[in-house]
Design a protein around this motif. Structure first.
Motif, PDB file in Angstrom:
ATOM      1  N   THR A 185      -1.798   4.033   6.918  1.00 47.95           N
ATOM      2  CA  THR A 185      -1.756   5.027   5.857  1.00 47.95           C
ATOM      3  C   THR A 185      -3.067   5.792   5.838  1.00 47.95           C
ATOM      4  O   THR A 185      -4.130   5.249   6.160  1.00 47.95           O
ATOM      5  CB  THR A 185      -1.539   4.388   4.468  1.00 47.95           C
ATOM      6  OG1 THR A 185      -2.703   3.649   4.102  1.00 47.95           O
ATOM      7  CG2 THR A 185      -0.335   3.463   4.472  1.00 47.95           C
ATOM      8  N   ASP A 188       0.829  -1.216   0.000  1.00 46.97           N
ATOM      9  CA  ASP A 188       0.000   0.000   0.000  1.00 46.97           C
ATOM     10  C   ASP A 188       0.859   1.260   0.000  1.00 46.97           C
ATOM     11  O   ASP A 188       0.546   2.252   0.655  1.00 46.97           O
ATOM     12  CB  ASP A 188      -0.932   0.022   1.217  1.00 46.97           C
ATOM     13  CG  ASP A 188      -2.055  -0.987   1.104  1.00 46.97           C
ATOM     14  OD1 ASP A 188      -2.339  -1.427  -0.017  1.00 46.97           O
ATOM     15  OD2 ASP A 188      -2.648  -1.334   2.142  1.00 46.97           O
ATOM     16  N   SER A 216      -0.969  11.173   0.259  1.00 51.33           N
ATOM     17  CA  SER A 216      -1.001  10.104   1.251  1.00 51.33           C
ATOM     18  C   SER A 216       0.033  10.348   2.338  1.00 51.33           C
ATOM     19  O   SER A 216       1.067  10.989   2.102  1.00 51.33           O
ATOM     20  CB  SER A 216      -0.756   8.739   0.594  1.00 51.33           C
ATOM     21  OG  SER A 216       0.544   8.675   0.039  1.00 51.33           O
ATOM     22  N   ASP A 245      -7.881  11.301  -2.364  1.00 50.19           N
ATOM     23  CA  ASP A 245      -7.904  11.315  -3.825  1.00 50.19           C
ATOM     24  C   ASP A 245      -8.956  12.314  -4.285  1.00 50.19           C
ATOM     25  O   ASP A 245     -10.108  12.271  -3.822  1.00 50.19           O
ATOM     26  CB  ASP A 245      -8.246   9.934  -4.386  1.00 50.19           C
ATOM     27  CG  ASP A 245      -7.139   8.926  -4.147  1.00 50.19           C
ATOM     28  OD1 ASP A 245      -6.079   9.337  -3.652  1.00 50.19           O
ATOM     29  OD2 ASP A 245      -7.347   7.738  -4.443  1.00 50.19           O
ATOM     30  N   GLN A 297      -3.477  12.985  -5.787  1.00 45.81           N
ATOM     31  CA  GLN A 297      -3.432  11.939  -4.764  1.00 45.81           C
ATOM     32  C   GLN A 297      -2.408  12.327  -3.707  1.00 45.81           C
ATOM     33  O   GLN A 297      -1.256  12.608  -4.017  1.00 45.81           O
ATOM     34  CB  GLN A 297      -3.054  10.590  -5.388  1.00 45.81           C
ATOM     35  CG  GLN A 297      -4.006  10.120  -6.476  1.00 45.81           C
ATOM     36  CD  GLN A 297      -3.520   8.861  -7.180  1.00 45.81           C
ATOM     37  OE1 GLN A 297      -2.602   8.197  -6.720  1.00 45.81           O
ATOM     38  NE2 GLN A 297      -4.129   8.543  -8.306  1.00 45.81           N
ATOM     39  N   SER A 329      -5.033   8.575   3.081  1.00 47.31           N
ATOM     40  CA  SER A 329      -4.904   9.112   1.728  1.00 47.31           C
ATOM     41  C   SER A 329      -6.118   9.960   1.368  1.00 47.31           C
ATOM     42  O   SER A 329      -7.201   9.828   1.952  1.00 47.31           O
ATOM     43  CB  SER A 329      -4.754   7.970   0.708  1.00 47.31           C
ATOM     44  OG  SER A 329      -5.908   7.143   0.713  1.00 47.31           O
ATOM     45  N   ARG A 388       1.949   8.135   5.742  1.00 45.54           N
ATOM     46  CA  ARG A 388       2.194   6.772   6.182  1.00 45.54           C
ATOM     47  C   ARG A 388       3.042   6.751   7.456  1.00 45.54           C
ATOM     48  O   ARG A 388       3.861   7.635   7.699  1.00 45.54           O
ATOM     49  CB  ARG A 388       2.890   5.961   5.085  1.00 45.54           C
ATOM     50  CG  ARG A 388       4.149   6.619   4.549  1.00 45.54           C
ATOM     51  CD  ARG A 388       4.688   5.905   3.324  1.00 45.54           C
ATOM     52  NE  ARG A 388       5.814   6.621   2.730  1.00 45.54           N
ATOM     53  CZ  ARG A 388       5.696   7.523   1.766  1.00 45.54           C
ATOM     54  NH1 ARG A 388       4.492   7.805   1.282  1.00 45.54           N
ATOM     55  NH2 ARG A 388       6.753   8.144   1.286  1.00 45.54           N
TER      56      ARG A 388
END
Length: 389
Positions: A217, A61, A233, A221, A231, A219, A235
């Motif tokens: 994570t 991911d 993200s 979009d 996008q 995210s 983590r």
């Protein structure tokens, strides 16, 4: 790219219980099983077309799974049941992925559910040497949010003495629509493999390994226009490994169970990525940026035998690395031709800067045959154990 894709259906048809079993079936990928080929839950090292193990980047991911300490990745902490597909890129992939001289194993997990009602499965298998594998998964929607939940347990006495394996794993993924063209995502995973690495009478030691892995994570979009998407993200990855060697009691290293050497590596990495994806006509272009900060706490404890030889009872190191990168690539598809130019600039606080260009061209002869040519420049960052600790 020179790429092989393995789907969830193919993994199920293999009856594979670990990621290493799947990778061992891919041409050009070689797996070194420490407990013997096919051993359930065996620790393993991944090589692609003659690379070193630290040259292969493993992602789940979008989270890099490689140890900061050694540079290699251990996949027995990744439940094979959560995988939607595995993409294996063979050869330097640094123009898109950064530190990946030998190639990339990109693992994409199953999506959150879209159906109104929950659906799932429960599986159990049992084999020789008390080998057990239990999995349960469920997916669906709650209101407008989709979810996927997984729990697994694996256990085996091992094909050889003192080579047992035990692991519990949990995983969850959520997809949350925020507006018409905006959606948020969240994934959380945890696993805790424990493995017997065997008895070594010639050295009078028995070896065991334990690890604990946690990752999360978040995210976002968003479709900015019909052709342009964004996008973003974030983590967080924590990985702790404990490799302990104790005396067998054969006379060289001390009484049975006496500590010989204990190596503990506690790692954590926090980072984020952002990319713009533009799709129009023959082009699919990507402009992106990555940044992360990694820290390692390493402690080595020596037992009485090694102390008698002058080895310090305890030694510790606390190295770290800061990394950031900018990259751009394009996929240009014209009739039977596909052209993929790419370039990436990486900087890290351990080894400095590196520029990775690449160019690939393919021509489709028919539905079953492709001619491919590619040239790429790649790199691998030195593991922290090579620079400190």
């Amino acid at each position: 790219e020179n790429i092989t894709v393995v789907t969830a259906r193919e993994i199920e048809e293999m009856n594979a219980h670990t990621v290493a079993e799947v990778l061992n079936r891919i041409p050009g990928v070689f797996i070194n099983f420490s407990q013997g080929v096919g051993s359930f839950g065996s620790t393993s090292l991944i090589y692609i077309q003659g690379s070193e193990e630290r040259h292969v980047l493993v992602l789940v991911d979008g989270v890099a799974w490689n140890f900061l300490n050694s540079g290699a990745a251990e996949t027995n902490s990744i439940p094979v049941g959560i995988i939607e597909r595995i993409e294996v890129i063979k050869g330097p992939a640094s123009s898109a992925w950064g530190s990946s001289l030998g190639g990339v194993v990109n693992i994409i997990t199953k999506p959150a559910g879209a159906a109104a009602g929950p659906a799932g499965s429960v599986r159990a298998s049992y084999g020789e040497k008390n080998t057990q594998d239990y999995r349960a998964e469920v997916s669906g929607t709650a209101g407008t949010a989709g979810y996927y939940l997984f729990a697994g347990r694996q256990k085996s006495d091992g094909q050889f003495p003192s080579r047992e394996f035990d692991n519990d794993s949990l995983y969850a993924k959520f997809h949350i629509p925020l507006a018409k063209d905006v959606a948020a995502g969240l994934t959380v995973g945890y696993s805790a493999p424990k493995i017997g690495l065997g008895d070594y009478p010639s050295a009078d030691i028995t070896s065991r390994g334990e690890s604990r892995t946690f990752f999360a994570t978040a995210s976002l979009d968003a479709a900015l226009t019909e052709a342009l998407g964004l996008q973003v993200s974030f983590r967080r990855f924590q990985q702790k490994s404990d490799l302990q060697n104790n005396a067998l009691g054969l006379g060289a290293a001390g009484a049975p169970g006496t500590l010989f050497l204990d190596n503990v590596a506690d790692e954590e990495t926090t980072g984020g990525s952002a990319k713009l994806v533009w799709t129009r006509g023959a082009h699919t272009a990507v402009l992106g940026a990555d940044a992360d900060q990694g820290r390692l706490d390493q402690t080595i404890n020596a037992g009485p035998f090694l102390e008698s030889l002058g080895v310090p009872g305890t030694s510790a190191a606390h190295p770290g690395v800061d990394r950031w990168a900018l990259y751009a690539n394009d996929t240009i598809a014209i009739d039977r031709w596909t052209i993929t130019p790419g370039i990436r600039y990486d900087h890290n606080s351990v080894a400095g800067s590196f520029v990775s260009p690449s160019l690939g061209v393919t021509y489709r002869l028919d539905n079953d045959s492709i001619l491919r040519a590619s040239a790429a420049r790649g790199f691998t960052m030195p593991p922290l154990a090579a620079t400190s600790g």
